[in-house]
Design an enzyme around this catalytic site. Structure first.
Site, PDB file in Angstrom:
ATOM      1  N   GLU A   1       0.872  -1.167   0.000  1.00 14.90           N
ATOM      2  CA  GLU A   1       0.000   0.000   0.000  1.00 14.90           C
ATOM      3  C   GLU A   1       0.913   1.222   0.000  1.00 14.90           C
ATOM      4  O   GLU A   1       1.809   1.324   0.843  1.00 14.90           O
ATOM      5  CB  GLU A   1      -0.876  -0.012   1.260  1.00 14.90           C
ATOM      6  CG  GLU A   1      -1.837   1.156   1.271  1.00 14.90           C
ATOM      7  CD  GLU A   1      -2.742   1.192   2.502  1.00 14.90           C
ATOM      8  OE1 GLU A   1      -2.671   0.266   3.332  1.00 14.90           O
ATOM      9  OE2 GLU A   1      -3.508   2.168   2.601  1.00 14.90           O
TER      10      GLU A   1
ATOM     11  N   ARG B   1       5.011 -12.521   9.910  1.00 15.47           N
ATOM     12  CA  ARG B   1       5.582 -11.182   9.772  1.00 15.47           C
ATOM     13  C   ARG B   1       6.950 -11.143  10.411  1.00 15.47           C
ATOM     14  O   ARG B   1       7.160 -11.793  11.438  1.00 15.47           O
ATOM     15  CB  ARG B   1       4.747 -10.262  10.644  1.00 15.47           C
ATOM     16  CG  ARG B   1       3.794  -9.378  10.086  1.00 15.47           C
ATOM     17  CD  ARG B   1       3.199  -8.470  11.139  1.00 15.47           C
ATOM     18  NE  ARG B   1       3.450  -7.107  10.689  1.00 15.47           N
ATOM     19  CZ  ARG B   1       2.821  -6.582   9.663  1.00 15.47           C
ATOM     20  NH1 ARG B   1       1.911  -7.242   8.986  1.00 15.47           N
ATOM     21  NH2 ARG B   1       3.103  -5.354   9.284  1.00 15.47           N
TER      22      ARG B   1
ATOM     23  N   LYS C   1       4.308   1.062   9.055  1.00 12.65           N
ATOM     24  CA  LYS C   1       4.423   2.319   8.315  1.00 12.65           C
ATOM     25  C   LYS C   1       3.739   3.460   9.059  1.00 12.65           C
ATOM     26  O   LYS C   1       4.207   4.588   9.037  1.00 12.65           O
ATOM     27  CB  LYS C   1       3.808   2.160   6.921  1.00 12.65           C
ATOM     28  CG  LYS C   1       4.733   1.453   5.948  1.00 12.65           C
ATOM     29  CD  LYS C   1       4.094   1.344   4.585  1.00 12.65           C
ATOM     30  CE  LYS C   1       3.237   0.108   4.524  1.00 12.65           C
ATOM     31  NZ  LYS C   1       2.418  -0.001   3.335  1.00 12.65           N
TER      32      LYS C   1
END
Ligand code: ATP
Ligand code: MG
Length: 575
Positions: free
Chosen positions: A48, A272, A282
């Protein structure tokens, strides 16, 4: 922002390093065996564009591109740009640059927004099939209706609208007739499903916002769940890897694909990456940037790819690290020291050695001629016989590291102290004869004598010294700024906070030390931004883009001390 050395590495193709298999690779091998996708392997990396990539993304990138490469497949870079409020072109550009710098080249470059028209058609199809409806409940009411893990949800009063009414309302939503948040389009699945994602998930929301690519064309935007699987399917992605938090979304991913009867991409989840002393989100990293806690996304303390690059790490070190941590189905935390170990291993092989003194202490060699200069031969890299040697000027007044001298030596201190002889690297043996102090009683100058017979560092009579120290010639040294970094977060787990505190309260106040009066050997005067060195006995350093001619600035990439190697030795019981 992009350093010349980063430039040079761009496009370098990442050779697949030999690595042990993992469960995802095994799935692919199996699918190849059963010819599930006619022998094809196609992956995608779907960031994204709402921030800069970080080392966690590097793990996903190495996996997506690495596996496709290994099996002669393809990998698309696809921007998941379904949330116009947070996305920007700057992020798109940085992400492309970072993927390339890591050594990967995508086959197709796509955006979820490329598929907005198709997704809208598919939404209408689901309405026509009685599988979607427009809901007028507010977000809050929808939440209340959803139920909990132990209680089923409740149907919305709008759930049984006619196909015509739903189609008409969706068209009017698209035409901009309704304000943000007033209506949503939902899939009609099962409000009692044990999987909360199946309780009539939202497919579209109204958002009157400018999109970085589609401008004002749309005021309804698809949700991740209604965009991702279909985007994969449109690109004929075979293996769609994502992190474990999407495991519960997989049934929905498959449901949309089945209802629409489109190409069956397969979602596979892995753990992750978490690193100690590091935040990988982020959103949180953006907060550090916006609040000025760091100098920007590429601050060398940041775990972003651009920060790690500016700090001096190479793409190979990142790839080797990612290969070594592998993938699994359980989330853990990797020691930051382990990442640093991979950085060191890589820099050790490639970095020319140079001499630099971070905290200078003046040394005067009283029996060395006043105006004499000698050129000493110095080996550029003992790890690389092709690296050759260079000349380093030696003269009567030198700088050594303050730490390399003690007027009163503690036990086991073998470096310079009054009456003791030590070796100057590539130079001579010197013996300390006296010191000069300032008014505060601090030693400001050390006087020595040298033995001319020890040139190059060995005594013909075979006498030994216990320490070798580095130095620079005062008359020839270049002033440099050196930025020494420590962990950005003091706590091993930055998210471990007291009630009422925020992760930012765990920031390490000493994560940056600026040394503005370091002295480096003259060969570094015009070090090009991005050049990497080992400062002998100190660590690995990389010239920063802030460098000016004759005033270089260096970032400390990592110190020489390898705490991970010690941990590993302990684990394996070796010395
Ligand atoms: P963040 O929370 O940092 O914004 P994200 O998951 O929202 O991360 P995306 O841009 O959506 O970021 O991620 C793109 C891809 O990278 C996804 O497939 C995601 O699963 C993967 N990814 C993100 N963070 C990590 C991580 N820490 N370790 C491994 N893969 C990750
Ligand atoms: Mg995300």
């Amino acid at each position: 922002m992009k350093t010349p050395s980063a430039e040079a590495e761009t496009g370098e193709h990442a050779a697949p390093e030999p690595r042990p298999s993992n469960f995802i690779r095994d799935i692919i091998l199996d699918d190849l065996k059963t010819n599930k996708y006619a022998g094809r392997v196609q992956t995608r990396f779907p960031p994204e564009p709402n921030g800069y990539l970080h080392i966690g993304h590097a793990k996903a990138i190495c996996l997506d591109f690495g596996l496709a490469d290994e099996f002669g497949g393809h990998t698309n870079l696809r921007f998941d740009d379904t949330n116009p409020a947070k996305e920007e072109t700057e992020y798109v550009e940085s992400i492309k640059a970072d993927v390339q710098w890591l050594g990967y080249q995508w086959d197709g470059l796509y955006y979820a927004s490329d598929y907005f028209d198709q997704l809208y058609e598919w939404a209408l199809k689901l309405i026509r099939d009685g599988k979607a409806y427009v809901d007028d409940l507010s977000a809050e009411e929808i939440r209340k209706h959803r139920g909990t893990l132990t209680e089923p949800g409740k149907d919305s009063p709008y759930r049984d609208r006619s196909v015509e009414e739903n189609a008409n309302l969706l068209e009017r939503m698209k035409a901009g007739e309704f304000p943000d948040g007033s209506r949503v389009l939902r899939a009609k699945i099962d409000m009692a499903s044990p999987n909360l994602n199946f309780r009539d998930p939202v497919m579209y929301r109204i958002l009157h916002a400018e999109h970085h690519r589609t401008g004002r064309k749309w005021c309804i935007y698809p949700m991740y769940d209604f965009a991702h699987g279909q985007s994969d399917s449109l690109e004929k992605v075979t293996h769609s890897m994502c992190t474990l938090e999407f495991e519960d979304h997989r049934p929905l991913y498959n449901w949309f694909i089945q209802q629409l009867g489109i190409f069956p991409s397969q979602q596979i989840e892995f753990d992750r990456l978490n690193l100690t002393h590091t935040l990988l989100s982020k959103r949180k990293l953006l907060q550090l940037v916006q609040e000025g806690r760091v100098r920007g996304w590429d601050d060398p303390r940041m775990p972003t790819i651009s920060g790690i690059r500016r700090r001096g790490c190479t793409p190979e070190a990142i790839r080797n690290f990612c290969a070594s941590i592998g993938v699994s189905k359980t989330t853990g935390s990797i020691e930051l020291a382990m990442f640093e170990h991979f950085i060191r291993e890589d820099l050790n092989k490639r970095s020319p050695r140079v001499m630099a003194v971070l905290r200078p202490l003046k040394v005067v060699i009283d029996n060395y001629l006043e105006n004499q200069t000698e050129e000493m031969d110095a080996v550029n890299n003992p790890e690389d016989e092709n690296a050759g040697s260079r000349k380093v000027p030696f003269s009567r007044v030198l700088y050594i590291e303050q730490d390399d001298f003690r007027e009163v030596p503690p036990p086991k201190y073998f470096r310079l102290t009054p009456g003791r002889e030590v070796r100057l690297r590539y130079g001579y043996f010197i013996t300390c004869t006296s010191v000069m102090k300032n008014a505060a009683g601090e030693v400001v100058e050390v006087h020595c004598t040298y033995d001319p017979a020890t040139r190059g560092g060995n005594a013909p009579d075979g006498r030994k010294v216990k320490a070798t120290i580095h130095w620079v010639s005062a008359a020839h040294a270049v002033d440099a700024e050196v930025r020494v970094y420590e962990n950005l977060f003091s706590k091993e787990d930055p998210a471990d906070v007291e009630p009422g505190q925020d992760v930012l309260d765990n920031l390490n106040p000493n994560s940056l030390e600026i040394i503005s009066d370091a002295k480096v050997e003259p060969s570094l005067a015009n070090a090009a931004a991005g050049s990497r060195y080992q400062f002998e006995r100190l660590g690995y350093f990389c010239a920063d883009p802030d460098s000016k001619p004759s005033k270089p600035v260096f970032n400390r990439t990592v110190a020489l001390k390898d705490t991970w190697a010690r941990v590993e030795r302990k684990q394996t019981g070796k010395n």
